[in-house]
Scaffold this active site. Structure first.
Site, PDB file in Angstrom:
ATOM      1  N   GLU A 184       0.826  -1.212   0.000  1.00 21.06           N
ATOM      2  CA  GLU A 184       0.000   0.000   0.000  1.00 21.06           C
ATOM      3  C   GLU A 184       0.861   1.264   0.000  1.00 21.06           C
ATOM      4  O   GLU A 184       0.487   2.279  -0.605  1.00 21.06           O
ATOM      5  CB  GLU A 184      -0.942  -0.011   1.206  1.00 21.06           C
ATOM      6  CG  GLU A 184      -2.116  -0.972   1.094  1.00 21.06           C
ATOM      7  CD  GLU A 184      -1.730  -2.424   1.337  1.00 21.06           C
ATOM      8  OE1 GLU A 184      -2.536  -3.320   1.036  1.00 21.06           O
ATOM      9  OE2 GLU A 184      -0.601  -2.663   1.847  1.00 21.06           O
ATOM     10  N   HIS A 219     -10.195  -5.706   9.351  1.00 20.31           N
ATOM     11  CA  HIS A 219     -10.786  -5.551   8.022  1.00 20.31           C
ATOM     12  C   HIS A 219     -12.159  -4.877   8.081  1.00 20.31           C
ATOM     13  O   HIS A 219     -12.948  -5.002   7.143  1.00 20.31           O
ATOM     14  CB  HIS A 219     -10.931  -6.914   7.329  1.00 20.31           C
ATOM     15  CG  HIS A 219      -9.637  -7.582   6.997  1.00 20.31           C
ATOM     16  ND1 HIS A 219      -8.868  -8.202   7.930  1.00 20.31           N
ATOM     17  CD2 HIS A 219      -8.967  -7.691   5.815  1.00 20.31           C
ATOM     18  CE1 HIS A 219      -7.781  -8.706   7.362  1.00 20.31           C
ATOM     19  NE2 HIS A 219      -7.818  -8.401   6.071  1.00 20.31           N
TER      20      HIS A 219
END
Length: 326
Positions: free
Chosen positions: A60, A129
């Site tokens: 990321e 998540h």
């Protein structure tokens, strides 16, 4: 007027933006052939090719850094971060570089990039998540933060985000991707920074955004059965948020409830509460009530997660409380 899925509306916005402007590119993990974790970018590789639909390494930080460089070089990148929890790895590029570039270079350049990412629970995806971290980015000068509640504003707001000259964090609720909603025959762009009043009322104002808007509307419907008229406002854009619309509604109703799935402490609701207590104090006829998640990580177990997240019942209780009925 027709129905369209939330995910399909986002995909259509990406398709239309890329077709109209060759400088728009998309990048992220498995977004090409696989179409992304939730299928949003499926088909874009075939339409626009690997030079504009870029599969990236599982990093990321690298994706965000590449997007900032691309944006400063004349492109309009739209990067996808698979889950909002992983924006933790993008923070330097996004917060220290993208958000500051316009100011550090005397307004001579901009960083026209969009970071798309899903947040929220409901899928038993666990504490790593399922987080809603939008308040982090709303606190950073130079960033804009958007969170659509349905297909029509998902399309319109994403088109505006891509066209914006500054970096935008575009947050999608993963629980909404498969849900259908009405969209106009001609999909339109929605300006950033404008709230939408989805239901008129004169007794209580309920402000929300994203998936929590559905809870606000359901609670308003339930209170209508009890003779209480509730006005529902969808912020649409979190930063900058439309305090003019919220203040005007508060002046009419005298009561304010704010609903979001994110942790209640130090959240978007806290900022709205503080601001309305400042500029709207004279209009208040009861306490401002926030409805959000408790100060703890998101549980994995479905039953615990359901209790953790805001519910229609909790919104109804908040409305009654501000009216002095609880």
């Amino acid at each position: 007027m027709a129905d369209l899925r939330y995910g399909a509306a986002i995909s259509q916005a990406l398709t239309d933006a890329m077709a109209e402007d060759p400088s728009v590119i998309v990048m992220g993990e498995d977004i090409g052939g696989a179409g992304g974790s939730f299928g949003i970018t499926r088909g874009l590789l075939d339409k626009f090719g690997p030079e504009r639909v870029i599969d990236t390494p599982i990093s990321e930080a690298a994706i965000a850094g590449m997007a900032v460089g691309a944006a400063m070089s004349g492109l309009k990148p739209v990067l996808e971060i698979m889950f909002m929890d992983f924006v933790t790895l993008t923070m330097d590029a996004l917060v220290n570089q993208a958000a500051k570039a316009r100011f550090m270079f005397g307004g001579q350049g901009s960083v026209p990039m969009v970071l798309r990412t899903p947040h929220g629970g409901g899928l038993s995806a666990g504490p790593q998540h399922s987080q809603c971290l939008e308040a982090w980015f709303a606190h950073v000068p130079g960033l804009k933060v958007v969170c659509p509640s349905g297909p029509a504003n998902a399309y319109g707001l994403l088109r505006s985000a891509i066209a914006d000259p500054d970096p935008v964090v575009f947050i999608e609720h993963k629980g909404l991707y498969a849900k259908k909603g009405p969209v106009p025959d001609v999909l339109t762009v929605i300006p950033l920074g404008q709230a939408a009043t989805l239901r008129q009322g004169d007794r209580v104002t309920v402000v929300s955004y994203g998936a929590a808007v559905a809870l606000a509307l359901a609670a308003a419907g339930q209170m209508a059965d009890e003779g209480v008229s509730v006005e529902v406002i969808d912020l649409q854009t979190i930063q900058p948020w439309d305090e003019t619309v919220v203040l005007a509604s508060l002046a009419k109703t005298g009561h304010l409830v704010i609903v979001h799935e994110a942790v209640e402490a130090f959240g978007v609701g806290a900022e709205i509460t503080a601001r309305m207590a400042d500029i709207g104090f004279a209009h208040l006829s009861g306490p401002i009530i926030r409805v959000g998640a408790p100060f703890m990580p998101v549980p994995f177990a479905a039953e615990l997660e359901a209790r953790y997240r805001p519910s229609v019942e909790r919104v109804v209780t908040a409305i009654r409380k501000t009216l002095g009925k609880e």
